[in-house]
Design an enzyme around this catalytic site. Structure first.
Site, short mmCIF file in Angstrom:
data_model
loop_
_atom_site.label_atom_id
_atom_site.label_comp_id
_atom_site.label_asym_id
_atom_site.label_seq_id
_atom_site.Cartn_x
_atom_site.Cartn_y
_atom_site.Cartn_z
CD GLN A 60 -2.96 -1.07 2.11
OE1 GLN A 60 -3.14 -0.25 2.94
NE2 GLN A 60 -3.70 -2.22 2.15
CE1 TYR A 120 -5.00 -7.11 0.78
CE2 TYR A 120 -4.08 -6.73 3.12
CZ TYR A 120 -4.66 -6.20 1.73
OH TYR A 120 -4.91 -5.03 1.66
CG HIS A 206 -8.54 -9.74 6.44
ND1 HIS A 206 -9.80 -9.12 6.46
CD2 HIS A 206 -7.55 -8.94 5.74
CE1 HIS A 206 -9.46 -8.02 6.06
NE2 HIS A 206 -8.36 -7.71 5.45
CD GLU A 234 -9.33 -0.39 9.78
OE1 GLU A 234 -9.39 -1.51 9.28
OE2 GLU A 234 -8.88 0.60 9.13
CG HIS A 268 -7.20 -1.34 12.63
ND1 HIS A 268 -6.49 -0.39 12.55
CD2 HIS A 268 -7.10 -2.12 11.33
CE1 HIS A 268 -5.66 -0.24 11.46
NE2 HIS A 268 -6.16 -1.40 10.71
CG ASP A 319 -3.09 -0.35 8.60
OD1 ASP A 319 -2.97 -1.22 7.66
OD2 ASP A 319 -4.29 0.06 9.03
ZN ZN Z 1 -4.43 -3.59 8.16
#
Ligand code: ZN
Length: 450
Positions: A60, A120, A206, A234, A268, A319
Site C-alpha cells: 500500500q 494478503y 484477516h 476498525e 484496530h 498499516d
Molecule cells: Zn491492516
C-alpha cells in the site's frame, strides 16, 4: 565483536549515561552503563532501541497519496478499499518487491527496525496460485534481506467476502485460500524467511468477516505458539455487521469464541465498549494501533486512556504506509486522545510523567510481544538501535525523558543512524541503499500506474 558507546541511552530500566554496548553475531551480549568508551568503540550521543512496527501492508506504500481525491459520493474506508483493490490488482511479484523495499527503507529511516507484514496478496492476477504459493512472501523476505529490516511475516487467511461466509468479490480473488491451501502457504512462508537472521512466521486470520469460526480456531492452532494477528473492529459498519450476524460486537465475540492470550494482536481495536476494553487489557493480548492510518481512513479513535488505566498493552503499526514514521505514530496517538478528551498529556502517568517516555516504552514492549521477538537495549536482544541527531534544536539542553518528548512532539526527521543486527543501515538519516531502491520503486510505479 563490535563495540558502541553512547553518552545517553534508553535501557529497559530507564536512561543511563556512558553506556557501552557489545555486539556479537548481531546480538547484544553486554550492556554496561557509567563507563568510559573503549578506544575502538563507535561513539554516539543519544541511543534509543529500534521500534517494532507491528502492522504493515507494504504494497500500500505504492498508493500513498493517491486516494486523497474526493469521489462522486461521500468517501469512506469502503470507497478507499475499492481504490486499494484496483491498485492491488496491478501488482506482480516484481512490483511487490520494489514497493516493499521502498517501504522497508522508509521504516528503517523512520526508526522502525522490525515489521509485522500482514500479507494478503497471495495469488496471480487471475486468482491462481503461483508455482510457489508463497511467491509474494519470498519477495517480501527478499526486501527484508536487502534493506536489513527484521521480518515477522503474517500470511493472511482470507476466505469470505463478509460475515456469514459470504462469497468473496472479484476484487478479493488474489487473497482467497481454503484451510489446506493456507497450511501449505504457511509451510512455504516459513521456508521463505528461513534465510533471514531472525525471521519469523505468524498467522493472520484477516478479520471476523473473512473467516468462519472453525477456520479461525484452526488458523490459531497453525501458529504453533507464534504470533496471531487479526483486524478486529476498525469500522462502525464492521461492528454493526458483526452484531447483525452474531448478536455480539467483534471484540466480545472473539473473546467468547477464541482463547485470546499473549500470542494475539488485535489490530484496530478501535471500537470497544467498556467491558471489551477491560477484557482486552486483562488478556495479555496487544492492541495493534495504527494512528496515522486510522486518522487517514476516518476509522475513529481508540480509547487509549481507559485501556491504559486498565493495564492494557499496545503497539504501533504503519498499516497503509501513507506516511512512515515511528515518532509521528506516537504523536498522533496522543493527539487523538487530547482531541477526544479535551485534555493534555492524557497518556502521561503519575509514576512516569513524560508522555513521550510512556508512549515509546509502551509501544516497544507491545510491539516486541506482538512480533514475537525481544526489543530493547538488553543482553540477548537483536542489536537494533537508533541514534538521534544531537544538534537538532528541539533536543538542545535536554536529557533523558526530555529527549524523548522533544523527539516525539517537536521532532522533524531526527533519526541520524539506525543499526540492525549491529550493522549500520541508515546514516545521516538516509538508508544506505535508498538510491537504488528508490530507482526501482519509480520504475515499478511507472508500470503500475501507466
Ligand atoms: Zn491492516
Amino acid at each position: 565483536m563490535a563495540g558502541f558507546w553512547f553518552q545517553q541511552a534508553l535501557l529497559p530500566g530507564g536512561w543511563a549515561d556512558g553506556v557501552r554496548v557489545e555486539v556479537t553475531d548481531g546480538v547484544i551480549h553486554a550492556v554496561t552503563p557509567d563507563c568510559a568508551a573503549d578506544p575502538t568503540d563507535e561513539r554516539h550521543a543519544i541511543a534509543l532501541p529500534g521500534m517494532p512496527n507491528l502492522h504493515s501492508h507494504a504494497f500500500q506504500r505504492g498508493m500513498a497519496g493517491l486516494a486523497e481525491v474526493r469521489g462522486p459520493g461521500d468517501d469512506s474506508f469502503w470507497t478507499w478499499r475499492e481504490v486499494m483493490y484496483r491498485f492491488a490488482h496491478r501488482i506482480g511479484p516484481d512490483e511487490m518487491q520494489a514497493i516493499a523495499s521502498m517501504a522497508f527503507v522508509e521504516m528503517l529511516e523512520g526508526g522502525f527496525t522490525r515489521v509485522g507484514e500482514f500479507h494478503y496478496i497471495h495469488h496471480d492476477l487471475d486468482g491462481h496460485s503461483y508455482d510457489n504459493p508463497a511467491e509474494m512472501g519470498v519477495r517480501l523476505a527478499a526486501s527484508a534481506a536487502e534493506t536489513g529490516i527484521g521480518l515477522t511475516l503474517l500470511p493472511v487467511l482470507y476466505q469470505y467476502g463478509g460475515f456469514g461466509a459470504q462469497a468473496p468479490s472479484e476484487g478479493q480473488k488474489r487473497f482467497i485460500n481454503g484451510l489446506d491451501a493456507y497450511a501449505r502457504l504457511l509451510e512455504r512462508s516459513r521456508a521463505a524467511v528461513a534465510g533471514l537472521p531472525d525471521g519469523l512466521v505468524g498467522v493472520a486470520p484477516h478479520s471476523l468477516r473473512a473467516v468462519n469460526p472453525a477456520s479461525l480456531a484452526q488458523a490459531a492452532l497453525l501458529a504453533e505458539g507464534g504470533p496471531i494477528h487479526i483486524h478486529i473492529a476498525e469500522q462502525i459498519k464492521e461492528v454493526a455487521d458483526c452484531h447483525a450476524w452474531s448478536g455480539q460486537r467483534p471484540v466480545s465475540w472473539l473473546f467468547d469464541h477464541a482463547p485470546v492470550n499473549a500470542q494475539w494482536c488485535l489490530v484496530h481495536a478501535t471500537h470497544m465498549d467498556a467491558a471489551e476494553t477491560a477484557r482486552l487489557a486483562a488478556s495479555g493480548a496487544v492492541a495493534g494501533l495504527c494512528p496515522i492510518t486510522e486518522a487517514n481512513l476516518g476509522d475513529g479513535i481508540f480509547n487509549a486512556r481507559d485501556f491504559q488505566a486498565a493495564g492494557g498493552l499496545f503497539g504501533i503499526g504503519s498499516d497503509s504506509n501513507v506516511l512512515i514514521d515511528a515518532a509521528e505514530e506516537l504523536r498522533s496517538m496522543e493527539y487523538a486522545q487530547r482531541l477526544a478528551h479535551r485534555a493534555r498529556n492524557v497518556l502521561g502517568r503519575r509514576d512516569t510523567p513524560s508522555t513521550g517516555r510512556v508512549l515509546f516504552e509502551g509501544a516497544l514492549a507491545g510491539g516486541a510481544r506482538a512480533l514475537g521477538r525481544a526489543a530493547g537495549l538488553m543482553v540477548g536482544a537483536s542489536a537494533d538501535f537508533v541514534t538521534l541527531e544531537a544538534t537538532q534544536p528541539s533536543l538542545a539542553a535536554r536529557r533523558g525523558d526530555g529527549l524523548l518528548d522533544g523527539y516525539i512532539f517537536a521532532g522533524q526527521r531526527m533519526v541520524d543512524g539506525v543499526w540492525r543486527r549491529g550493522r549500520r543501515v541508515v546514516s545521516g538519516g538516509r538508508h544506505v541503499v535508498r538510491d537504488a531502491v528508490a530507482a526501482r520503486y519509480r520504475l515499478a510505479l511507472g508500470t503500475i500506474l501507466s
